[in-house]
Design an enzyme around this catalytic site. Structure first.
Site, PDB file in Angstrom:
ATOM      1  CB  SER A  97      -0.949  -0.043   1.197  1.00 41.97           C
ATOM      2  OG  SER A  97      -1.902   0.976   1.104  1.00 41.97           O
ATOM      3  CG  ASP A 241      -2.382   3.834  -1.725  1.00 39.76           C
ATOM      4  OD1 ASP A 241      -3.141   3.818  -2.727  1.00 39.76           O
ATOM      5  OD2 ASP A 241      -2.520   3.037  -0.782  1.00 39.76           O
ATOM      6  CG  ASP A 243      -3.115  -0.758  -2.362  1.00 38.58           C
ATOM      7  OD1 ASP A 243      -2.928   0.405  -1.958  1.00 38.58           O
ATOM      8  OD2 ASP A 243      -3.780  -1.595  -1.723  1.00 38.58           O
ATOM      9  CG  ASP A 245      -6.257   1.207  -1.093  1.00 43.06           C
ATOM     10  OD1 ASP A 245      -5.274   1.976  -1.185  1.00 43.06           O
ATOM     11  OD2 ASP A 245      -6.337   0.298  -0.239  1.00 43.06           O
TER      12      ASP A 245
HETATM   13 MG    MG Z   1      -3.530   1.384  -0.188  1.00 42.87          MG
END
Ligand code: MG
Length: 457
Positions: A97, A241, A243, A245
Site C-alpha cells: 500500500s 498510493d 495499490d 485504493d
Molecule cells: Mg492502499
C-alpha cells in the site's frame, strides 16, 4: 505467535518479515479458513517481492484444496470488485500500500470484496499459530483453466456507470495523474480518457523502488507533483498510493488537499446524487473535526470511528450511509463497493466539478480553511498509553478530549491527534490550526513533550 494483522492486513519487510516460508503458511492458513474448493483470486502491486510472495501464498492455498486464479498486477479495488462480482469466495492482494519500498503486505479479502473482519482475522491467526492446516489428498490439489479476463476493463466500466459521462466529457478537464509508479497507472488514466479529459501522467511506469516519490500520497511526497500540476494548469490532479485504493487531490491552485476535506466534498456530492440515502458518513478519528461545519450545513451527520478502513467498511455494510472516508485519501462509495477505491473517487470528483462548474480551488474553499501538518516520531517501545495520559495532562484541560483511538484534543481554532500507527512503528501527530505558525509551534511543542515523556518513562 502474536497478532499478525495490522490496521490493513499483514505488513512487513520483504524477505525479512515476509519470507516465502511465512507467505506459504499464510496461504495455508487463509486456505484452511475458506471451505475446500473455494475460488480465490490473487493479485499484486508493483513492489519488489510481489512474485515471490504471491507464488508462495498460491502454493499454500492450493495445498489445502483451494482453486486459485491470478490477476497479476492489479489495483486493490479492481481485485476487490472482481471478487465480489465474478463469484469468487475470496482473495489475496500482495501489497505494501503506502509503505516505503522495502515493505510489502498481504490483504485477505472476503467474498463481499471487503477485507475480512477482525473476528475472521483472529480465526486465521489461530490456524496459523496452531499449524492446524486442512489436509487434503493429491487429487484435491487441482489447477483449473480459470483465467479471469479483462479484470481492469470491467472494473473501469463499472466505475463509469456511476457517473454522468457526457456531462463530464463536455468539460474537457485538464488532469494530471500520479500513480506512484504502481498499479493505479493501469486504470486511472483510462478512466480519465473515457471521461474526455486531457490526460497527463507522471510516475506511471511500474517501478518497485519508487525512485521518483515514496508511495504515501502525503503533502510532502507530492511537492513535485503539485508543482507540475500548476505548470500544466491542471483543473485537478490525483495521486494514488501503491495499490490505488487511495486518491489524494491537488486543486487548480496547486494545493494538496487532505482526504478528509475531499471526502467531505464527495460525501456532499453523493447526498445530492442520492437524496434518499441515509445522511450519515463515517470517518476515522484522525479526520479534522472542522469538516463537521460544512457537512452539517448539508444535514449530513458524522460518526467517528477508530482509524482504519476495515472498520469503516464493515460499519457501512452493517448500518448503511452515504460514504466512509479517511484523512489519508481513502474514500468508500458503498453503492459501488464497500471498500476504498481511488479510481472511483477520482471519477466522482470530476463529476462534482462538472456539476459545480467552478475552479477546483474554489470548490475546496467551501470548506473551512485551516493549516494542516502531518508528522510522526519513531515509536518502537510499547508504553504508548502513558504518552497519551501525559499529553492529556499537558494539553487537555478545558478542551474536548477524544480517546477513541490515540488522544485527540480539540479547541475552538485548533486541534491535534497523537496516535500509534497500525501499519508502521511510528507515532503519528496531526495538527490543524488557523495559521501555519500556530500549527508549526503546536507540532514542535507536542514532539518536544513526547521526547521528554519518553526520556522519563
Ligand atoms: Mg492502499
Amino acid at each position: 505467535m502474536g497478532k499478525i494483522f495490522g490496521t490493513n492486513g499483514i505488513r512487513g519487510i520483504i524477505n525479512k518479515d515476509l519470507t516465502p516460508e511465512f507467505a506459504l503458511k499464510i496461504g495455508k492458513a487463509v486456505g484452511t479458513f475458506f471451505p475446500e474448493k473455494s475460488k480465490i483470486l490473487i493479485g499484486k502491486d508493483a513492489r519488489a517481492g510481489g512474485d515471490m510472495l504471491i507464488k508462495s501464498v498460491e502454493g499454500g492455498l492450493l495445498s489445502v484444496g483451494l482453486r486459485v486464479s491470478d490477476a497479476g498486477f492489479v489495483p486493490t479495488p479492481a481485485l476487490q470488485f472482481t471478487i465480489k462480482n465474478s463469484g469468487y469466495n475470496g482473495g489475496i492482494m500482495v501489497t505494501g500500500s503506502h509503505n516505503p519500498p522495502e515493505y510489502s503486505g498481504i490483504k485477505v479479502i472476503d467474498d463481499n470484496g471487503a477485507e475480512i473482519s477482525r473476528e475472521k482475522e483472529l480465526i486465521v491467526e489461530n490456524i496459523l499459530s496452531t499449524n492446524k492446516f486442512r489436509e487434503v489428498n493429491w487429487d484435491s490439489v487441482i489447477s483449473e483453466v480459470n483465467i479471469e479476463s479483462n479484470i481492469i476493463s470491467k472494473y473501469i466500466e463499472k466505475i463509469l456507470s456511476f457517473v454522468d459521462i457526457e456531462k463530464i466529457r463536455k468539460k474537457k478537464f485538464n488532469v494530471l495523474i500520479d500513480s506512484a509508479n504502481s498499479v493505479g497507472s493501469l486504470s486511472t488514466p483510462l478512466i480519465a480518457e473515457r471521461l474526455g479529459c486531457k490526460v497527463h501522467t507522471i510516475n506511471s511506469n511500474l517501478n518497485p523502488f519508487f525512485s521518483a516519490r515514496m508511495p504515501e500520497p502525503s503533502a510532502v511526497n507530492l511537492k513535485e507533483t503539485a508543482a507540475i500540476s500548476k505548470i500544466l494548469n491542471a483543473d485537478i490532479s490525483v495521486a494514488h498510493d501503491g495499490d490505488a485504493d487511495r486518491a489524494v487531490f491537488i486543486d487548480s491552485a496547486g494545493n494538496v488537499i487532505t482526504g478528509d476535506r475531499s471526502g467531505a466534498l464527495l460525501s456532499y456530492w453523493l447526498s445530492v446524487k442520492n437524496p434518499i440515502t441515509r445522511k450519515l458518513v463515517y470517518t476515522g478519528v484522525s479526520s479534522s473535526p472542522f469538516i463537521q461545519e460544512f457537512l452539517s450545513k448539508h444535514n449530513i451527520k458524522i460518526e467517528w470511528l477508530k482509524v482504519g478502513s476495515v472498520g469503516i467498511s464493515h460499519k457501512l455494510m452493517k448500518d448503511g450511509g452515504l460514504a466512509g472516508f479517511e484523512e489519508n485519501g481513502g474514500f468508500i462509495f458503498p453503492e459501488h463497493q464497500y471498500v476504498r477505491d481511488g479510481g472511483m473517487s477520482f471519477a466522482l470528483m470530476l463529476e462534482l466539478m462538472a456539476n459545480e462548474d467552478i475552479p477546483s480551488t474554489k470548490l475546496f474553499d467551501k470548506l473551512p480553511k485551516y493549516y494542516t501538518l502531518k508528522g510522526s516520531v519513531e515509536m518502537h517501545d510499547s508504553n504508548v498509553e502513558r504518552i497519551y495520559e501525559k499529553i492529556e495532562e499537558i494539553y487537555g484541560s478545558g478542551k474536548e478530549v477524544i480517546k477513541i483511538d490515540g488522544i485527540k484534543i480539540v479547541d475552538k481554532d485548533y486541534w491535534f491527534i497523537v496516535r500509534k500507527s497500525g501499519t508502521e512503528p511510528i507515532l503519528r501527530i496531526f495538527v490543524e490550526a488557523k495559521t501555519e505558525e500556530k500549527a508549526k509551534s503546536l507540532q514542535e511543542g507536542i514532539i518536544k513533550q513526547i521526547q521528554l515523556i519518553r526520556k522519563y518513562l
